[in-house]
Scaffold this motif. Sequence first.
Motif, PDB file in Angstrom:
ATOM      1  N   MET A   1       0.923  -1.209   0.045  1.00 50.13           N
ATOM      2  CA  MET A   1       0.157  -0.027  -0.082  1.00 50.13           C
ATOM      3  C   MET A   1       1.033   0.970  -0.002  1.00 50.13           C
ATOM      4  SD  MET A   1      -2.971  -0.635   2.839  1.00 50.13           S
ATOM      5  CE  MET A   1      -4.384  -1.422   2.430  1.00 50.13           C
ATOM      6  N   GLY A   2       1.347   1.641  -1.185  1.00 50.15           N
ATOM      7  CA  GLY A   2       2.311   2.414  -1.209  1.00 50.15           C
ATOM      8  C   GLY A   2       1.827   4.028  -1.626  1.00 50.15           C
ATOM      9  N   LEU A   3       2.898   5.048  -1.611  1.00 53.79           N
ATOM     10  CA  LEU A   3       2.653   6.311  -1.902  1.00 53.79           C
ATOM     11  C   LEU A   3       3.455   6.634  -3.008  1.00 53.79           C
ATOM     12  CD1 LEU A   3       2.005   9.146  -0.260  1.00 53.79           C
ATOM     13  CD2 LEU A   3       4.365   9.203   0.525  1.00 53.79           C
TER      14      LEU A   3
ATOM     15  N   SER B   1      -7.716  10.336   2.842  1.00 60.02           N
ATOM     16  CA  SER B   1      -7.659   9.444   1.858  1.00 60.02           C
ATOM     17  C   SER B   1      -8.139   9.921   0.458  1.00 60.02           C
ATOM     18  CB  SER B   1      -7.983   7.983   2.101  1.00 60.02           C
ATOM     19  OG  SER B   1      -7.967   7.582   3.379  1.00 60.02           O
ATOM     20  N   LEU B   2      -9.213  10.292   0.251  1.00 59.15           N
ATOM     21  CA  LEU B   2      -9.980  10.636  -0.898  1.00 59.15           C
ATOM     22  C   LEU B   2      -9.307  11.722  -1.476  1.00 59.15           C
ATOM     23  CD1 LEU B   2     -13.794   9.881  -0.105  1.00 59.15           C
ATOM     24  CD2 LEU B   2     -12.120   8.629  -1.304  1.00 59.15           C
TER      25      LEU B   2
ATOM     26  N   ASP C   1       7.119   3.671  -1.455  1.00 54.65           N
ATOM     27  CA  ASP C   1       6.124   3.279  -2.394  1.00 54.65           C
ATOM     28  C   ASP C   1       5.722   2.161  -2.132  1.00 54.65           C
ATOM     29  OD1 ASP C   1       8.854   2.572  -2.907  1.00 54.65           O
ATOM     30  OD2 ASP C   1       8.416   2.309  -5.021  1.00 54.65           O
ATOM     31  N   HIS C   2       5.812   1.200  -1.177  1.00 59.85           N
ATOM     32  CA  HIS C   2       5.421   0.374  -0.753  1.00 59.85           C
ATOM     33  C   HIS C   2       4.591   0.139   0.377  1.00 59.85           C
ATOM     34  CE1 HIS C   2       7.285  -2.119  -4.112  1.00 59.85           C
ATOM     35  NE2 HIS C   2       7.820  -1.000  -4.066  1.00 59.85           N
ATOM     36  N   ILE C   3       4.878   1.095   1.409  1.00 61.09           N
ATOM     37  CA  ILE C   3       4.331   1.131   2.707  1.00 61.09           C
ATOM     38  C   ILE C   3       3.564   2.556   2.835  1.00 61.09           C
ATOM     39  CG2 ILE C   3       5.858  -0.581   3.812  1.00 61.09           C
ATOM     40  CD1 ILE C   3       7.048   1.817   5.388  1.00 61.09           C
ATOM     41  N   GLY C   4       3.719   3.567   2.133  1.00 60.71           N
ATOM     42  CA  GLY C   4       3.462   4.803   2.451  1.00 60.71           C
ATOM     43  C   GLY C   4       2.218   5.232   2.622  1.00 60.71           C
ATOM     44  N   ALA C   5       1.313   4.263   2.039  1.00 64.25           N
ATOM     45  CA  ALA C   5      -0.216   4.523   2.326  1.00 64.25           C
ATOM     46  C   ALA C   5      -1.082   3.774   3.126  1.00 64.25           C
ATOM     47  CB  ALA C   5      -0.864   4.079   0.672  1.00 64.25           C
ATOM     48  N   ILE C   6      -0.102   2.861   3.839  1.00 65.53           N
ATOM     49  CA  ILE C   6      -0.978   1.862   4.691  1.00 65.53           C
ATOM     50  C   ILE C   6      -1.523   2.858   5.960  1.00 65.53           C
ATOM     51  CG2 ILE C   6      -0.232   0.577   6.967  1.00 65.53           C
ATOM     52  CD1 ILE C   6       1.824  -0.784   5.046  1.00 65.53           C
ATOM     53  N   SER C   7      -0.983   4.151   6.309  1.00 66.70           N
ATOM     54  CA  SER C   7      -1.445   4.904   7.368  1.00 66.70           C
ATOM     55  C   SER C   7      -2.928   5.400   6.920  1.00 66.70           C
ATOM     56  CB  SER C   7      -0.664   5.804   7.858  1.00 66.70           C
ATOM     57  OG  SER C   7      -0.092   6.828   6.615  1.00 66.70           O
ATOM     58  N   LYS C   8      -3.002   5.548   5.441  1.00 67.13           N
ATOM     59  CA  LYS C   8      -4.414   6.174   5.012  1.00 67.13           C
ATOM     60  C   LYS C   8      -5.393   5.126   4.663  1.00 67.13           C
ATOM     61  CE  LYS C   8      -2.552  10.250   5.044  1.00 67.13           C
ATOM     62  NZ  LYS C   8      -3.052  11.249   6.277  1.00 67.13           N
ATOM     63  N   LEU C   9      -4.915   3.906   4.375  1.00 63.75           N
ATOM     64  CA  LEU C   9      -5.940   2.808   3.790  1.00 63.75           C
ATOM     65  C   LEU C   9      -6.286   1.656   4.851  1.00 63.75           C
ATOM     66  CD1 LEU C   9      -4.795   2.929   0.140  1.00 63.75           C
ATOM     67  CD2 LEU C   9      -6.635   4.165   1.265  1.00 63.75           C
ATOM     68  N   ALA C  10      -5.176   1.317   5.691  1.00 63.35           N
ATOM     69  CA  ALA C  10      -5.185  -0.157   6.387  1.00 63.35           C
ATOM     70  C   ALA C  10      -6.566   0.078   7.241  1.00 63.35           C
ATOM     71  CB  ALA C  10      -4.026  -0.310   6.856  1.00 63.35           C
ATOM     72  N   HIS C  11      -6.882   1.166   7.858  1.00 65.63           N
ATOM     73  CA  HIS C  11      -7.967   1.012   8.577  1.00 65.63           C
ATOM     74  C   HIS C  11      -9.076   0.732   8.303  1.00 65.63           C
ATOM     75  CE1 HIS C  11      -8.494   5.046   6.792  1.00 65.63           C
ATOM     76  NE2 HIS C  11      -9.815   4.968   7.362  1.00 65.63           N
ATOM     77  N   ARG C  12      -9.414   0.598   6.822  1.00 66.78           N
ATOM     78  CA  ARG C  12     -10.616   0.342   6.166  1.00 66.78           C
ATOM     79  C   ARG C  12     -10.757  -1.400   6.080  1.00 66.78           C
ATOM     80  NH1 ARG C  12     -11.316   3.872   0.612  1.00 66.78           N
ATOM     81  NH2 ARG C  12      -9.926   5.485   1.277  1.00 66.78           N
TER      82      ARG C  12
ATOM     83  N   GLU D   1       2.398   5.784  13.685  1.00 67.60           N
ATOM     84  CA  GLU D   1       2.609   6.840  14.783  1.00 67.60           C
ATOM     85  C   GLU D   1       2.163   8.203  14.263  1.00 67.60           C
ATOM     86  OE1 GLU D   1       5.962   5.583  16.827  1.00 67.60           O
ATOM     87  OE2 GLU D   1       4.893   3.651  17.437  1.00 67.60           O
ATOM     88  N   GLU D   2       3.052   8.396  13.256  1.00 71.26           N
ATOM     89  CA  GLU D   2       3.025   9.815  12.658  1.00 71.26           C
ATOM     90  C   GLU D   2       1.717  10.252  12.010  1.00 71.26           C
ATOM     91  OE1 GLU D   2       6.183  10.776   9.963  1.00 71.26           O
ATOM     92  OE2 GLU D   2       7.620  10.043  11.674  1.00 71.26           O
ATOM     93  N   GLU D   3       0.702   9.247  11.563  1.00 72.12           N
ATOM     94  CA  GLU D   3      -0.488   9.626  10.764  1.00 72.12           C
ATOM     95  C   GLU D   3      -1.477  10.543  11.927  1.00 72.12           C
ATOM     96  OE1 GLU D   3      -1.766   9.510   8.243  1.00 72.12           O
ATOM     97  OE2 GLU D   3      -3.696   9.908   8.609  1.00 72.12           O
ATOM     98  N   GLY D   4      -1.822  11.538  11.230  1.00 76.75           N
ATOM     99  CA  GLY D   4      -2.584  12.554  12.189  1.00 76.75           C
ATOM    100  C   GLY D   4      -4.103  12.427  11.719  1.00 76.75           C
ATOM    101  N   LYS D   5      -4.576  11.652  10.732  1.00 74.56           N
ATOM    102  CA  LYS D   5      -5.951  11.750  10.395  1.00 74.56           C
ATOM    103  C   LYS D   5      -6.646  10.253  10.889  1.00 74.56           C
ATOM    104  CE  LYS D   5      -9.439  13.716   7.983  1.00 74.56           C
ATOM    105  NZ  LYS D   5     -10.050  15.155   8.317  1.00 74.56           N
TER     106      LYS D   5
END
Length: 448
Positions: free
Chosen positions: A32-34, A52-53, A85-96, A116-120
């Motif tokens: 899940m990358g950025l 995320s959107l 580019d492989h883990i950078g979207a985990i904080s935005k998508l994994a909670h779904r 830990e750094e994710e704010g949203k």
Amino acid sequence: MEIEIATIGGYEEVGRQMTAVRAGDDIVIFDMGLNLSKVLIHDNIRTEGMHSLDLIDMGAIPDDRIMSDLEGDVQAIVPTHGHLDHIGAISKLAHRYDAPIIASPFTLELVKGELEEEGKFDADNDLIAMDPGETTSIGDSGVLDLEFVNVTHSIVDAINPVLHTPEGAVVYGLDKRMDHTPVIGDPIDMERFREIGREGEGVLCYIEDCTNANKKGRTPSESVAREHLRDVLYSMEDYDGGIVATTFSSHIARVKSLIEFARDIGRQPILLGRSMETYSGTAKQIGIDFPSDVEMVGYRQSIEQTFERIMNEGKENFLPVVTGHQGEPRATLTRMGRGETPYELEDGDKVVFSARVIPEPTNEGQRYQAEKLLRMQGARIYDDIHVSGHLCQEGHYEMLDALQPEHVIPAHQNMSGFSGYVDLATNQGYKLGRDLHVTSNGNIIELV
Ligand SMILES: [Zn+2]
């Protein structure tokens, strides 16, 4: 058993990788990358607080809305290695997804840092560490297994996950090069790939890292970059002025080589910059073969103080390893170029780039500017002391030979980047649209 592959992100770009495999009622997500270039192009953007959107609309993270077209339950999220580019979207998508994140120990630590750094969002997915070479069962069917095959890449603890199904293995091949003499860790486990290609139903599908698919030949080992770096730094042994080096902070093996050769030529290495501290600190923390006594300084104010100390005690005694190999405007090396730090560059001082410019217009422009600023202060530039982390064509050939997959899906590139791989696979007997699936983001390929 029905098997489908959803190509969610990274099939039109190098960045924002995400692929889902459905086997019967169970789904496994790989990466899940950025896409960092979509973030960097906007000045002053801070993704921590973004939704995320909005990030999907920017093209910065994978558009995972296609997941609702897959009929099954997500049983695991599996990042292959710790590059953004492989883990950078985990904080935005994994909670779904109500599923654990399973990764190798170093990768998992970096994922923890991202969360830990994710704010949203507040992802509370279970975090499970699994070592290269290990296998675990997936879902409730009792017939699916997830295996981590050890591979070599420009970051430690990289794996290729393999989902074993009754229809054959699905091998997710991002990212790797074939390194038989890596500086840290074990060589790539080609023996295991060959076994997987020949046991049971063989390999149903192989998804390949096509970053360098248009390049001929073989990607050299990290030990080649290490010897190149040794040659460059040893040649500076008698220089009594400033030497500064930069490389990818996440490239633990390269940072280790820099530390060792700095000491060999009688200088104290100091790692400077927040990302240097993050990656090297993590490596040290989980016991990777890395010098444990090296000084690391992350925060801006402490970096300024360290530079003052270096100037007071004599530049000739130190080798700062700094961030800024791509000329990033806010990185330490770029600030040194602009004369914003207490470190004074003088005529003849050496700047070593143990990196290659990522061929992307934003990078190329920024890097050009940073280098120009350094040269204006008299710095001598040593460039391109680097080897790629990705397979070239002969590596791709060897992987096809080892795995003998029924289907192949090129990934980690755009259409023109796939062309070299299409040529190679076609020459090996694959046919576009039959068993060679060139695709784009947001598609589902039905294999069984
Ligand atoms: Zn990578």
